[in-house]
Enzyme design. Structure first.
Site, PDB file in Angstrom:
ATOM      1  N   ALA A 169       4.511   4.034   2.981  1.00  0.00           N
ATOM      2  CA  ALA A 169       4.055   2.800   2.333  1.00  0.00           C
ATOM      3  C   ALA A 169       4.193   1.664   3.324  1.00  0.00           C
ATOM      4  O   ALA A 169       4.823   1.819   4.377  1.00  0.00           O
ATOM      5  CB  ALA A 169       4.897   2.505   1.096  1.00  0.00           C
ATOM      6  N   LYS A 170       3.603   0.540   3.029  1.00  0.00           N
ATOM      7  CA  LYS A 170       3.818  -0.664   3.834  1.00  0.00           C
ATOM      8  C   LYS A 170       3.463  -1.863   2.980  1.00  0.00           C
ATOM      9  O   LYS A 170       2.628  -1.769   2.073  1.00  0.00           O
ATOM     10  CB  LYS A 170       2.921  -0.645   5.083  1.00  0.00           C
ATOM     11  CG  LYS A 170       3.464  -1.480   6.207  1.00  0.00           C
ATOM     12  CD  LYS A 170       4.575  -0.765   6.958  1.00  0.00           C
ATOM     13  CE  LYS A 170       5.138  -1.582   8.083  1.00  0.00           C
ATOM     14  NZ  LYS A 170       6.078  -0.786   8.886  1.00  0.00           N
ATOM     15  N   GLY A 171       4.093  -3.000   3.299  1.00  0.00           N
ATOM     16  CA  GLY A 171       3.783  -4.219   2.560  1.00  0.00           C
ATOM     17  C   GLY A 171       3.662  -5.386   3.509  1.00  0.00           C
ATOM     18  O   GLY A 171       4.074  -5.303   4.671  1.00  0.00           O
ATOM     19  N   ASP A 186      10.325  -5.396   8.577  1.00  0.00           N
ATOM     20  CA  ASP A 186       9.336  -5.219   9.642  1.00  0.00           C
ATOM     21  C   ASP A 186       9.205  -6.586  10.300  1.00  0.00           C
ATOM     22  O   ASP A 186      10.152  -7.380  10.250  1.00  0.00           O
ATOM     23  CB  ASP A 186       8.010  -4.698   9.057  1.00  0.00           C
ATOM     24  CG  ASP A 186       7.084  -4.163  10.135  1.00  0.00           C
ATOM     25  OD1 ASP A 186       7.285  -3.035  10.590  1.00  0.00           O
ATOM     26  OD2 ASP A 186       6.160  -4.890  10.552  1.00  0.00           O
ATOM     27  N   VAL A 194       0.865  -1.187   0.000  1.00  0.00           N
ATOM     28  CA  VAL A 194       0.000   0.000   0.000  1.00  0.00           C
ATOM     29  C   VAL A 194       0.898   1.232   0.000  1.00  0.00           C
ATOM     30  O   VAL A 194       1.781   1.370   0.845  1.00  0.00           O
ATOM     31  CB  VAL A 194      -0.917   0.022   1.245  1.00  0.00           C
ATOM     32  CG1 VAL A 194      -1.698   1.337   1.309  1.00  0.00           C
ATOM     33  CG2 VAL A 194      -1.876  -1.164   1.232  1.00  0.00           C
TER      34      VAL A 194
END
Ligand code: NAD
Length: 435
Positions: free
Chosen positions: A123-125, A164, A78
């Site tokens: 952002a992050k995934g 992460d 995202v």
């Protein structure tokens, strides 16, 4: 043409259906954002722009497992916002990854970068998987296929992943290598949190825990507390929690409790954090069976009579159910989203100072920014230079947030949102809306 009206009506991003019925992390983000937007009297169009993720990528990741079966994993990336620069954010591997969580984490990255003044968007995934049940080869193949599927998303000038939960230096090396194979050159600035030999930065692994320590010391100064007379409990003993515990112990604080998924470990005389890190390292990164402590549950750990509590595990740990039992004077949020909005109100009325996630754990993205700068220059800094610059940026950010909160008579969390939203909104106003 009559469709214009419909397009505008649909312009606010909405999930097709609620994913969880309890405190939803994206809603938690929006609740705080709303308060900041009201304080700033944010223009409604800007509100919509800033609350809406700019892109949501969902991808199927087929992997040949060791036994020859093909398993298809679901992966997300995202991009919440790119107004301040290329987007930046970690990738997590866990069975409970879901789109709402990834969206919330992506938005938090936008605000976090703005709070510490690094020129990135958020952002992050994530991939829904259970890395504990997978072999290194299976994890490598899954990582490489996810990267290949994201070739049009990732890039040093576009979107830069980082580690992460359950991802690490090795994962980043695989992403860098896969990306490099596709572009036919070594491109180390495409990820941060890499091994040092591949263009990683000194101090990156410890950076988030170090930032938690710096912010905690800054808060102690404001409250007239002394590290050497303070007790600390840390929930989560991974990268963030263990380093924060170790660095706070180095400052003289007594770490009386830590926990991980195996439970909590309590010793009122103080735990030997370094020995616990060594124990976890040699026991599959788990504290299970650690001898020199009494067992406590994770729930008990949160409510111990300590001066500082560092939630450094996961979201939704301090909720309306347990907030009034929390005795710590300072809560330094190493994890993202550990406190729900209802718990925030309770903690505030009980006089606790919460150093919010988007400030307290921003050390990681700050040194990620340093890593990206070093990669692009091909010139690498000493650990001492990294730590000095990190400490300076974190101190400045802490003071800025503290003063903003004071000015508006709100919590530090809302102060951090006000500061961040104001910066991103200003940048958006200057850039304008591309027609
Ligand atoms: P990690 O995987 O290294 O460690 C997570 C730790 O939490 C492990 O010790 C695990 O056993 C423990 N844990 C998991 N569930 C738990 C539970 N229910 N109760 C108690 N302990 C539990 O992950 P990390 O990198 O340390 O990340 C922790 C948190 O910090 C996450 O919220 C992450 O998003 C956030 N964070 C990490 C970084 C970073 O640089 N690593 C940066 C910013 C924020």
């Amino acid at each position: 043409m009559s469709f214009e009206g419909d397009i505008y009506k649909q312009s606010v991003y909405r999930e097709p259906a609620p994913i969880r019925d309890h405190d939803n992390p994206f809603q938690s983000m929006v609740e705080r954002f709303d308060i900041a937007a009201k304080i700033l009297e944010l223009d409604p169009g800007f509100y919509e722009y800033l609350v809406t993720p700019s892109r949501v990528h969902i991808t199927a990741i087929p992997v040949t497992m060791d036994d020859g079966r093909i398993k298809v994993f679901e992966g997300y990336r995202v991009i919440h916002n790119e107004v301040l620069g290329p987007s930046k954010g970690g990738i997590r591997y866990a069975p409970d990854v879901n789109l709402d969580e990834v969206k919330a984490l992506a938005a938090w990255m936008t605000w976090k970068c703005a709070v510490v003044n690094v020129p990135f968007g958020g952002a992050k995934g994530g991939i829904i998987c259970n890395p504990r049940d997978m072999s290194p080869g299976e994890i490598e193949r899954m990582t490489r296929r996810y990267t290949a599927n994201m070739m049009d998303v990732f890039g040093p000038e576009r979107d830069i992943p980082a580690p992460d939960m359950n991802t690490n230096e090795q994962t980043m090396a695989w992403i860098m290598d896969t990306y490099s194979m596709h572009v036919h050159r070594t491109e180390n600035a495409v990820v941060t949190g890499k091994p040092i030999l591949l263009g990683g930065s000194h101090g990156r692994r410890e950076a988030t825990g170090r930032g938690v320590m710096t912010c905690t010391l800054a808060a102690m100064e404001r409250l007239g507390m002394r590290p050497a007379q303070s007790t600390v409990a840390v929930q989560g003993f991974g990268n963030v929690g263990s380093i924060a515990a170790q660095l706070l112990a180095e400052q003289g604080a007594r770490i009386v409790a830590v926990s991980d998924v195996s439970g909590g470990y309590y010793n009122p005389n103080g735990l030997d954090v370094t020995a616990m890190m060594e124990y976890a390292e040699s026991h599959g990164r788990s504290l299970e069976g650690y001898p020199n402590a009494e067992p406590v549950t994770n729930e008990e750990l949160l409510t111990l009579d300590v001066d500082v509590l560092v939630p450094a595990a996961k979201e939704d740990q301090i909720t309306a159910r347990n907030a009034d039992k929390i005795k710590a004077k300072i809560i330094a949020e190493g994890a993202n989203g550990p406190t729900t909005p209802k718990a925030d109100d309770i903690l505030r009325s009980n006089g606790a100072l919460v150093i919010p996630d988007i400030l307290a754990n921003a050390g990681g993205v700050t040194v990620s920014y340093f890593e990206w700068v070093q990669d692009r220059q091909g010139y690498f800094w000493t650990l001492d230079r990294v730590n000095r610059r990190l400490d300076r940026l974190m101190r400045n950010a802490f003071n800025h947030v503290y003063e903003t909160a004071d000015q508006h008579d709100v919590t530090m969390r809302i102060g951090a949102y006000v500061l961040a939203v104001q910066k991103v909104a200003y940048a958006l106003r200057m850039r304008g809306i591309y027609a």
